[in-house]
Design a protein around this motif. Structure first.
Motif, PDB file in Angstrom:
ATOM      1  N   ILE A  47       0.831  -1.203   0.000  1.00  0.00           N
ATOM      2  CA  ILE A  47       0.000   0.000   0.000  1.00  0.00           C
ATOM      3  C   ILE A  47       0.865   1.252   0.000  1.00  0.00           C
ATOM      4  CG2 ILE A  47      -1.620   1.335   1.416  1.00  0.00           C
ATOM      5  CD1 ILE A  47      -2.766  -1.394   2.325  1.00  0.00           C
ATOM      6  N   GLN A  48       1.983   1.196   0.726  1.00  0.00           N
ATOM      7  CA  GLN A  48       2.811   2.397   0.902  1.00  0.00           C
ATOM      8  C   GLN A  48       4.160   2.234   0.210  1.00  0.00           C
ATOM      9  OE1 GLN A  48       3.169   3.244   5.036  1.00  0.00           O
ATOM     10  NE2 GLN A  48       0.982   3.298   5.380  1.00  0.00           N
ATOM     11  N   LYS A  49       4.203   2.439  -1.076  1.00  0.00           N
ATOM     12  CA  LYS A  49       5.480   2.380  -1.794  1.00  0.00           C
ATOM     13  C   LYS A  49       5.902   3.798  -2.154  1.00  0.00           C
ATOM     14  CE  LYS A  49       5.175  -2.162  -3.831  1.00  0.00           C
ATOM     15  NZ  LYS A  49       5.297  -2.942  -5.046  1.00  0.00           N
ATOM     16  N   ASP A  50       7.200   4.021  -2.101  1.00  0.00           N
ATOM     17  CA  ASP A  50       7.657   5.352  -2.496  1.00  0.00           C
ATOM     18  C   ASP A  50       7.902   5.392  -4.004  1.00  0.00           C
ATOM     19  OD1 ASP A  50      11.123   5.103  -1.303  1.00  0.00           O
ATOM     20  OD2 ASP A  50      10.100   4.135  -2.959  1.00  0.00           O
ATOM     21  N   ASN A  51       8.398   6.487  -4.509  1.00  0.00           N
ATOM     22  CA  ASN A  51       8.556   6.665  -5.953  1.00  0.00           C
ATOM     23  C   ASN A  51       9.572   5.724  -6.578  1.00  0.00           C
ATOM     24  OD1 ASN A  51       6.664   8.684  -5.935  1.00  0.00           O
ATOM     25  ND2 ASN A  51       8.174  10.303  -5.581  1.00  0.00           N
ATOM     26  N   GLU A  52      10.477   5.180  -5.807  1.00  0.00           N
ATOM     27  CA  GLU A  52      11.504   4.292  -6.355  1.00  0.00           C
ATOM     28  C   GLU A  52      11.122   2.826  -6.224  1.00  0.00           C
ATOM     29  OE1 GLU A  52      14.921   7.403  -4.853  1.00  0.00           O
ATOM     30  OE2 GLU A  52      15.120   5.290  -4.412  1.00  0.00           O
ATOM     31  N   ASN A  53       9.865   2.525  -5.891  1.00  0.00           N
ATOM     32  CA  ASN A  53       9.353   1.167  -5.722  1.00  0.00           C
ATOM     33  C   ASN A  53      10.002   0.404  -4.576  1.00  0.00           C
ATOM     34  OD1 ASN A  53       7.324   1.216  -7.572  1.00  0.00           O
ATOM     35  ND2 ASN A  53       8.577   0.431  -9.237  1.00  0.00           N
ATOM     36  N   ASP A  54      10.636   1.097  -3.656  1.00  0.00           N
ATOM     37  CA  ASP A  54      11.134   0.448  -2.440  1.00  0.00           C
ATOM     38  C   ASP A  54      10.014   0.465  -1.418  1.00  0.00           C
ATOM     39  OD1 ASP A  54      13.667   0.053  -3.447  1.00  0.00           O
ATOM     40  OD2 ASP A  54      14.395   1.990  -2.725  1.00  0.00           O
ATOM     41  N   MET A  55      10.047  -0.491  -0.523  1.00  0.00           N
ATOM     42  CA  MET A  55       9.058  -0.494   0.541  1.00  0.00           C
ATOM     43  C   MET A  55       9.327   0.701   1.450  1.00  0.00           C
ATOM     44  SD  MET A  55       7.110  -2.983   0.065  1.00  0.00           S
ATOM     45  CE  MET A  55       6.997  -4.533  -0.756  1.00  0.00           C
ATOM     46  N   ALA A  56       8.325   1.489   1.701  1.00  0.00           N
ATOM     47  CA  ALA A  56       8.451   2.664   2.563  1.00  0.00           C
ATOM     48  C   ALA A  56       7.295   2.635   3.541  1.00  0.00           C
ATOM     49  CB  ALA A  56       8.452   3.936   1.741  1.00  0.00           C
ATOM     50  N   SER A  57       7.401   1.818   4.548  1.00  0.00           N
ATOM     51  CA  SER A  57       6.286   1.594   5.445  1.00  0.00           C
ATOM     52  C   SER A  57       6.753   1.630   6.883  1.00  0.00           C
ATOM     53  CB  SER A  57       5.694   0.223   5.115  1.00  0.00           C
ATOM     54  OG  SER A  57       4.459   0.062   5.710  1.00  0.00           O
ATOM     55  N   SER A  58       5.915   2.147   7.767  1.00  0.00           N
ATOM     56  CA  SER A  58       6.235   2.173   9.187  1.00  0.00           C
ATOM     57  C   SER A  58       5.311   1.211   9.920  1.00  0.00           C
ATOM     58  CB  SER A  58       6.035   3.573   9.756  1.00  0.00           C
ATOM     59  OG  SER A  58       6.949   4.459   9.174  1.00  0.00           O
ATOM     60  N   ILE A  59       5.904   0.349  10.699  1.00  0.00           N
ATOM     61  CA  ILE A  59       5.138  -0.626  11.485  1.00  0.00           C
ATOM     62  C   ILE A  59       5.669  -0.587  12.913  1.00  0.00           C
ATOM     63  CG2 ILE A  59       4.587  -3.069  11.796  1.00  0.00           C
ATOM     64  CD1 ILE A  59       5.025  -3.396   8.771  1.00  0.00           C
ATOM     65  N   PRO A  60       4.806  -0.435  13.899  1.00  0.00           N
ATOM     66  CA  PRO A  60       5.279  -0.441  15.295  1.00  0.00           C
ATOM     67  C   PRO A  60       5.979  -1.766  15.605  1.00  0.00           C
ATOM     68  CG  PRO A  60       2.967   0.193  15.176  1.00  0.00           C
ATOM     69  CD  PRO A  60       3.361  -0.265  13.808  1.00  0.00           C
ATOM     70  N   ALA A  61       7.071  -1.700  16.316  1.00  0.00           N
ATOM     71  CA  ALA A  61       7.841  -2.905  16.632  1.00  0.00           C
ATOM     72  C   ALA A  61       8.572  -2.725  17.958  1.00  0.00           C
ATOM     73  CB  ALA A  61       8.844  -3.188  15.524  1.00  0.00           C
ATOM     74  N   SER A  62       9.016  -3.816  18.503  1.00  0.00           N
ATOM     75  CA  SER A  62       9.900  -3.766  19.660  1.00  0.00           C
ATOM     76  C   SER A  62      11.198  -4.472  19.287  1.00  0.00           C
ATOM     77  CB  SER A  62       9.257  -4.426  20.887  1.00  0.00           C
ATOM     78  OG  SER A  62       9.000  -5.777  20.628  1.00  0.00           O
ATOM     79  N   ILE A  63      12.295  -3.973  19.779  1.00  0.00           N
ATOM     80  CA  ILE A  63      13.619  -4.531  19.483  1.00  0.00           C
ATOM     81  C   ILE A  63      14.091  -5.317  20.684  1.00  0.00           C
ATOM     82  CG2 ILE A  63      15.985  -3.997  18.794  1.00  0.00           C
ATOM     83  CD1 ILE A  63      14.013  -3.067  16.707  1.00  0.00           C
ATOM     84  N   VAL A  64      14.496  -6.559  20.446  1.00  0.00           N
ATOM     85  CA  VAL A  64      15.017  -7.421  21.504  1.00  0.00           C
ATOM     86  C   VAL A  64      16.464  -7.756  21.148  1.00  0.00           C
ATOM     87  CG1 VAL A  64      14.787  -9.642  22.680  1.00  0.00           C
ATOM     88  CG2 VAL A  64      12.747  -8.420  21.907  1.00  0.00           C
ATOM     89  N   LYS A  65      17.375  -7.439  22.060  1.00  0.00           N
ATOM     90  CA  LYS A  65      18.795  -7.727  21.817  1.00  0.00           C
ATOM     91  C   LYS A  65      19.110  -9.112  22.386  1.00  0.00           C
ATOM     92  CE  LYS A  65      23.340  -5.744  22.434  1.00  0.00           C
ATOM     93  NZ  LYS A  65      24.108  -4.628  22.985  1.00  0.00           N
ATOM     94  N   HIS A  66      19.735  -9.943  21.559  1.00  0.00           N
ATOM     95  CA  HIS A  66      20.131 -11.302  21.998  1.00  0.00           C
ATOM     96  C   HIS A  66      21.598 -11.376  22.203  1.00  0.00           C
ATOM     97  CE1 HIS A  66      16.292 -13.379  21.553  1.00  0.00           C
ATOM     98  NE2 HIS A  66      16.057 -12.527  20.577  1.00  0.00           N
TER      99      HIS A  66
END
Length: 95
Positions: free
Chosen positions: A76-95
């Motif tokens: 749904i959210q592609k930028d002009n260069e056809n790269d994925m440009a999307s924001s999704i909430p996430a959490s980062i877990v360091k292993h």
């Protein structure tokens, strides 16, 4: 693996939304590897993933919950260069 909805259709039964939510189990976290470099993209985290899709033995198409969400969100959210440009909430877990 059959779902609650499959069982309802097969047995001509219906559940209220309250009962359906009560019977459901919470989703487990999904873990993905970060595919971007903080040196190149200091304010972004980029993921590489492959959407999960398969046919059940009954002939139903199933899709992975998280990978299908991410691929539809990105489509749904592609930028002009056809790269994925999307924001999704996430959490980062360091292993």
């Amino acid at each position: 693996r059959r779902t609650i909805i499959d069982l309802m259709y097969e047995n001509d039964r219906f559940l209220s939304l309250e009962d359906l939510l009560y019977l459901g189990t919470p989703m487990k976290p999904r873990y993905y590897s970060i595919a971007s470099s903080p040196a190149q993209h200091p304010n972004q985290v980029q993921l590489t993933f492959r959407p999960v899709k398969y046919m059940t033995t009954k002939g139903y198409l199933r899709e992975g919950v998280c990978t299908s969400f991410m691929s539809h969100k990105g489509a749904i959210q592609k930028d002009n260069e056809n790269d994925m440009a999307s924001s999704i909430p996430a959490s980062i877990v360091k292993h």
